[in-house]
Design an enzyme around this catalytic site. Sequence first.
Site, mmCIF file in Angstrom:
data_model
loop_
_atom_site.group_PDB
_atom_site.id
_atom_site.type_symbol
_atom_site.label_atom_id
_atom_site.label_comp_id
_atom_site.label_asym_id
_atom_site.label_seq_id
_atom_site.Cartn_x
_atom_site.Cartn_y
_atom_site.Cartn_z
ATOM 1 N N LYS A 106 21.934 -55.548 -16.835
ATOM 2 C CA LYS A 106 20.995 -56.115 -17.963
ATOM 3 C C LYS A 106 21.735 -56.698 -19.090
ATOM 4 C CE LYS A 106 17.807 -52.264 -15.829
ATOM 5 N NZ LYS A 106 17.091 -51.180 -16.392
ATOM 6 N N GLU A 161 21.599 -43.672 -6.324
ATOM 7 C CA GLU A 161 21.572 -43.761 -7.873
ATOM 8 C C GLU A 161 21.527 -42.308 -8.411
ATOM 9 O OE1 GLU A 161 18.535 -47.113 -9.593
ATOM 10 O OE2 GLU A 161 17.842 -44.974 -9.916
ATOM 11 N N HIS A 217 23.337 -53.961 18.257
ATOM 12 C CA HIS A 217 24.020 -55.253 18.698
ATOM 13 C C HIS A 217 24.569 -56.101 17.621
ATOM 14 C CE1 HIS A 217 21.919 -54.941 22.644
ATOM 15 N NE2 HIS A 217 21.134 -53.966 21.840
HETATM 16 O O1 PA5 Z 1 14.929 -44.814 -10.686
HETATM 17 C C1 PA5 Z 1 15.024 -45.599 -11.579
HETATM 18 O O2 PA5 Z 1 14.857 -44.894 -12.510
HETATM 19 C C2 PA5 Z 1 14.911 -46.979 -11.424
HETATM 20 O O3 PA5 Z 1 14.945 -47.463 -10.136
HETATM 21 C C3 PA5 Z 1 13.617 -47.456 -12.095
HETATM 22 O O4 PA5 Z 1 12.594 -46.966 -11.368
HETATM 23 C C4 PA5 Z 1 13.247 -48.954 -12.065
HETATM 24 O O5 PA5 Z 1 14.662 -49.763 -12.743
HETATM 25 C C5 PA5 Z 1 12.180 -49.686 -12.545
HETATM 26 O O6 PA5 Z 1 12.212 -49.065 -13.957
HETATM 27 P P1 PA5 Z 1 10.793 -49.218 -14.676
HETATM 28 O O7 PA5 Z 1 9.524 -48.246 -14.093
HETATM 29 O O8 PA5 Z 1 11.098 -48.742 -15.977
HETATM 30 O O9 PA5 Z 1 10.322 -50.473 -14.776
#
Ligand code: PA5
Length: 442
Positions: free
Chosen positions: A417, A282, A303
């Site tokens: 989303k 990310e 394996h």
């Molecule tokens: O790293 C990030 O920002 C995302 O993985 C969020 O943690 C994830 O989408 C969850 O978001 P939230 O904590 O707002 O529910």
Amino acid sequence: MKNIQFSATSAVSHQDLLSLMPQVRAAQQTLVQGSGEGNDYIGWLTLPDDIQCQIQDIQATAALLRERCEIIVCIGIGGSYLGAKAVNEALLPFFGAYHQQQPAIIYAGQNISEDYLYELQQLLTHHSFGIICISKSGTTTEPALAFRLLKSQLEQQIGESAARERIVCITDAQRGALRTLATQQGYKTFVIEDNVGGRFSVLSPVGLLPIACAGLDIQALVDGAREMKNLCYNQNVEEHPAAQYAAARTILYRSGKTVELLANFHPKMHYISEWWKQLFGESEGKGHHGIFPASVDFTTDLHSMGQYIQDGERILMETVLSIEQPNHSVIFPHDEQNLDGLNFLSGKRVDEVNKMAELGTMLAHVDGGVPNMKITLPQLNEFYLGELIYMMEYACGLSGYMLGINPFNQPGVEAYKRNMFALLNKPGYEAESAAIQARLKK
Ligand code: PA5
């Protein structure tokens, strides 16, 4: 005292590493001086110090939940779930369910599977349970869905007032639906600070509360992270493992190795890799650039994936997470008949076999054109996981800045989303709904 060690083995030459150090130093300055893109999300840098004043409150809250619940359900997704899951899986005993370990920690809100939720609800019907709901935004669909279901089940099982004593929310200080609900209901809450992004939040209450609920030592975890922070801040970049790792993987990426495999030889590390994949994926995957983070559990995956790693496309680099000392000892027994031909191992520790598998694998992969790096943890415990977490986060910041991207945003995760909401006809998405329906009809 020992610390985590990084070694580039034969992946990159010492000279190449030294040559990159001016860039690493520049990236480090950008990071710690807060002069780079995403500088409003670098609160994690000082979390090992800043969180200290909350440790007692977190421990006390965990103790109450542990007292009241047979099962604690942690609701969250992505950065609001993976850190806690990673540490808990790495440090809790295997086969916990068979030891009737109490309370059991279970996760929800990390998928939208109806069967998962059904089976979880069935299980919870027979147990006293509590909920930790974690969402920074307070509006993420997956955890919101799970929370609505489980909160209502808990209220039905024990009544609204008792349920309030078993629900803890971790969310933004002011904004979001979860904050509004928690305030209305008077739930115990912890805050996710604005300047700490989800994937960098494991050393905040987001990770620490579920880890404390599992009965693990969060003080030692934070102490380990602080130790690594001190190394990162006080050592020369040539010397600290975070910079060495960031440098080596950057050199390999620039030489065409676009996929990094994080390999472990201890199955308890599986979710550490999952956490690491989110952290780097990310952070770095932007503007059509970035190392693709993948993971393997060895020797199991030798394996299955072993053939590809040895002999497939030469786009791989590999980082081995090695544990120097296992926590238990098992000696391989002698057998009179020796039908399996394994008497040459009699009297040896199983870990000696595992270590030779590790070394043999690394050598074979180097021979096959997969350069290896190695990160060694002296032992698998809270302290060294704290060091590892901070080291990886710091290396991620450095790698991101060397890549020329903002390592602290995640614009790409919105795309699915938008489509999902359009397909579900969410109010406010009318134009997107019409467009996506027209596209599907083509
Ligand atoms: O790293 C990030 O920002 C995302 O993985 C969020 O943690 C994830 O989408 C969850 O978001 P939230 O904590 O707002 O529910």
